[in-house]
Structure formats: C-alpha cells, structure tokens
Design an enzyme around this catalytic site. Sequence first.
Site, mmCIF file in Angstrom:
data_model
loop_
_atom_site.group_PDB
_atom_site.id
_atom_site.type_symbol
_atom_site.label_atom_id
_atom_site.label_comp_id
_atom_site.label_asym_id
_atom_site.label_seq_id
_atom_site.Cartn_x
_atom_site.Cartn_y
_atom_site.Cartn_z
ATOM 1 N N SER A 262 0.839 -1.204 0.000
ATOM 2 C CA SER A 262 0.000 0.000 0.000
ATOM 3 C C SER A 262 0.871 1.250 0.000
ATOM 4 C CB SER A 262 -0.879 0.014 1.241
ATOM 5 O OG SER A 262 -0.071 0.272 2.382
ATOM 6 N N LYS A 263 0.227 2.383 -0.166
ATOM 7 C CA LYS A 263 0.943 3.654 -0.148
ATOM 8 C C LYS A 263 1.596 3.857 1.215
ATOM 9 C CE LYS A 263 0.398 8.585 -0.742
ATOM 10 N NZ LYS A 263 0.797 8.901 0.632
#
Length: 506
Positions: A262-263
Amino acid sequence: MSQKVRVRFAPSPTGPLHIGGVRTALFNYLFAKKHEGDFVLRIEDTDQTRYVEGAEDYIVEALNWLNIPYDEGPGKEGDAGPYRQSERKGLYREYADKLLASGNAYYAFDTAEELAEKRAEHEAQKETFIYNWHNREELNNSLALSEEETKQKIESGEPYVIRFKAPANEELDLQDEIRGEIQVNTKVLDDKVLFKSDGMPTYHLANIVDDHLMKITHVIRGEEWLPSLALHVLLYRAFGWEAPKFAHLPLILKPTGKGKLSKRDGDKLGFPVFPLEWKDPKTGDIASGYREDGYLPQTVLNMLVFLGWNEGEGSEKEIYTLEELTKAFSLAHVSKGGSKFDPEKTKWFQQQHLHNATDESLVSGFQAILKEKRFDVDDAYVKQVIHLVKDRAVFIADLWEQGNFFFERPSSYDEKAAKKAWKEDTGTIMTSLSKIISETEDFTAQNLSTNVKGWIQNEGLGFGKVMQPLRLSLVGSMSGPDVFDIAATIGKAKTLERIRFAIETL
Ligand code: GLU
C-alpha cells in the site's frame, strides 16, 4: 488466420496509478507486442462519484514516460472508440434491455433503505445478506411482482436498477491462463446490479460490453477481479458472445510478504508506490514518484516485470531491456502466488540500468538538474561529463554529486585530503606544473598525461606529490575520474585557474 490479439488496460481515474496498475499495463503491453497485437487504453469512468481531476492525464503521462504507449485510446482514436466510458454512456442501456428481454436480467425496485434494513437483520444473525436465487422472489422486483405491477411502477417513475439473474445451481468450469481451471458454483453468486437508477451502467456491464465491442481477445488484470470472473463469463453467455481469455495477475505484496503493498508501506519505508509524483488536487498532499526520485523508466519496468514473472527455470538473466522483455514474455511464466516488493532490489536494478544507459539518453535528465542549479551548458559537454562519472552513480542526481566540479570550481577543499596532499613544497611544484600544462598545445587527456608524466620522471618528483595536489585543485577532494580526463574536459584555462586558486588558498 487466427484472430488479431487485442488487449486493454482499463483503469478507473480515481487517483494516481499505483505501481500494481502499472504492472498490469506492462503485462498487457508485453503480451500485445509479443503477439503483434493492439494495446488499448480504456478509461472506466462511469462512477462519477469517484472521479478525480487529473487522474486520466496522469495515467497517460505515466504510460508515455515508461515507453509503453497505447495503440488506441483517448487522443489516439481507432475503430473501437470512444475510449472513455463516460463518452459511451448512451450505448449501454440497449444491452441491459437485451438481457431483460432474454430473461437474464430483471428490474429491482428495492430502495436503499430496504436493502440496508435487510443487511442489518442478517448481520444481527451473523449472516451476510445476498440478493440472489434463494430470496429474489420475496424481494421488490419484477420476478416477484406481476407484469402489470412492474409496468405501473416503471411508468410512474419509480426508481429501479437492473440486476443480473444468476443461475441458481450450476457448476461452472472457468479457465484462467495463469491459474488453470477454476470451479465455481453459481449458488454463491449474487444478482449483481448491471444498470443503476441514475441511468449509468455498473462496472460489470460496461466492462463486458466494451470488451466485446472493442474486440478484446485477452483480459489481463489484477487478482482482485478474480471473484468477478464467474459473473463475467455468465454475462458473455447470456449475450451469446464468445468470451475472451482471462488471466489474473498475482498480488504485489509488502516487503514483509504480509498483505498487499500500500501507499502507507511506501511512506513508511521511504520508497514510491507511484510512477510519477502526484499532487492530490483536494488536499495538496504530494506523493513521491519514481520519475522524480531519479529512477529510469527501464528500471521501473524491469523491477515490475519480476513481480510475478520470470523467463522460466534455469534463467538467471535479471536485466532486461523493454525489447528483450517483449520477446521473452509469456503468460505461462507468470506465477500464481503474490510477489514481494523489494526496494533494495529496485535500487540495484537502477544501478544496472544507469550503467547500461547510453550517455546520450541521460543528457536531458541531467540537464534538468543543471538548469535548476542555473548552469547553462551545452548538451555535448554534459554528455562528456556523463561518460566520465556514470559508473559512480545510481541515480541521475548522483551525476551531480559525482561531477559537480565539471561545472564549478571547488568552493572548499577536503580538509583531510589537503593535509595529506598539500605539503610545504607543493606550491612550487604546482607552479612548475602549470607551465607544463600551459605548454601543452593539443589539450587532450592523452597528451597531457604524456607531458606531465614525462616531466615528473625528468624531475624525479614522485607521482603522488604531483597528482594528488593536482586532483585536489581540480576536484576539491581525492575522488572523481581520471585527473587528466577532468583537466581535458574543463579545458586548459580552467585547469590553470584552479591550480592558481589552490596555490593561493592552501
Ligand atoms: N476499471 C477496472 C479497474 O479499475 C478494470 C478491471 C478490469 O480490467 O476488468 O481496475
């Protein structure tokens, strides 16, 4: 003759393209090129509530930067356009109507409140509410109502959706090019909404209709779409169309291997998860990108291709150009299991690709940095510098770290080095050296080296006594490429000036 291969990348413009999406685009591109087919970009923007300003431009710019441009898509019209679903709005209803007419779909009038209530009731019993064969006749839809009632509701303007009527109990044998055979019993499927009350199709309907109309032969997409495969295959059957082949790519996992990348992982570990920098139009927040962080597009592609693919058993090749990948790629060598993202390995790929890149291809990237620093130098000079320092760099920005002295006189001298290299008699030696340098007519590294070395020998001076202070004068430290190369590159006047300055300062 077999059908021409046509694949599509079908992102929704809901924000910057995550590297997982870039990998999907890449695998589609490689598959298309390998089979001399077409790579189509389709923008799936039917959900206006999730639309983000600038996201489509970002996608196009990212594909262009990565050198994996699409053959057909927005701005590159082919026979199958338009390529934005919002511009195709008018054509989906007809297809929903076809399914209604053939008994594969039905009108449903259940309000959002009614459905929320059902869900809550089920949740209280620790069950999930699914709208399908087992309860559809008890709900508010055209299968439960009489024809007359249904007609009345529609005519009176009551809002409705159109749902797919999934078969009650059928064993489906689905085929995935990566995973092989997948069995699904239709009794677990829900009657998905195909057409919404706002007059827009859902993803499922628009996606199938467009893949059919755009003559897509292979659907290559992320694993998160695998649960939709049964519905999609059933939709093709309901329309009486031949389904494309499907391939679902494995997930990209966090470096720990636990869960999807994920970011947040990127922020935590300090690496980008987006190809280009992205500025959120609402919050103004900046998310870092590979391009702005100094990675080459070929690095990003090489790193991404190994998240799920390898050339096959026995192959130890790790560095690929795009051209080589286009030849080597095949879906048969895409893995089923998720692949761990490895930021360190990405740096290694970058080092290799920078090393392999032609000097020419790095000029514009380095010029951008030089312009920022307000140096106005011609490309030929920049190229020469790149040639001399490239092997010491990992990122384009390192070219500046490694080669700044080609553009400006050292502003200070490394203290330790100066202490070691600059002795009492160094000033006198450097003054005599200046004479030799100044008398060198054809100012090439080769000539200079011959003259200086000859002089050192004649004088019986010892190499270090001359070369170290010379390097210090030109570079400011003991690092850098061959000292004669440096001198020849900056030229005679600057070489002499720097020596003079060092004599005065040290
Ligand atoms: N619009 C979908 C997405 O954003 C496309 C999925 C597909 O390729 O079918 O990922």
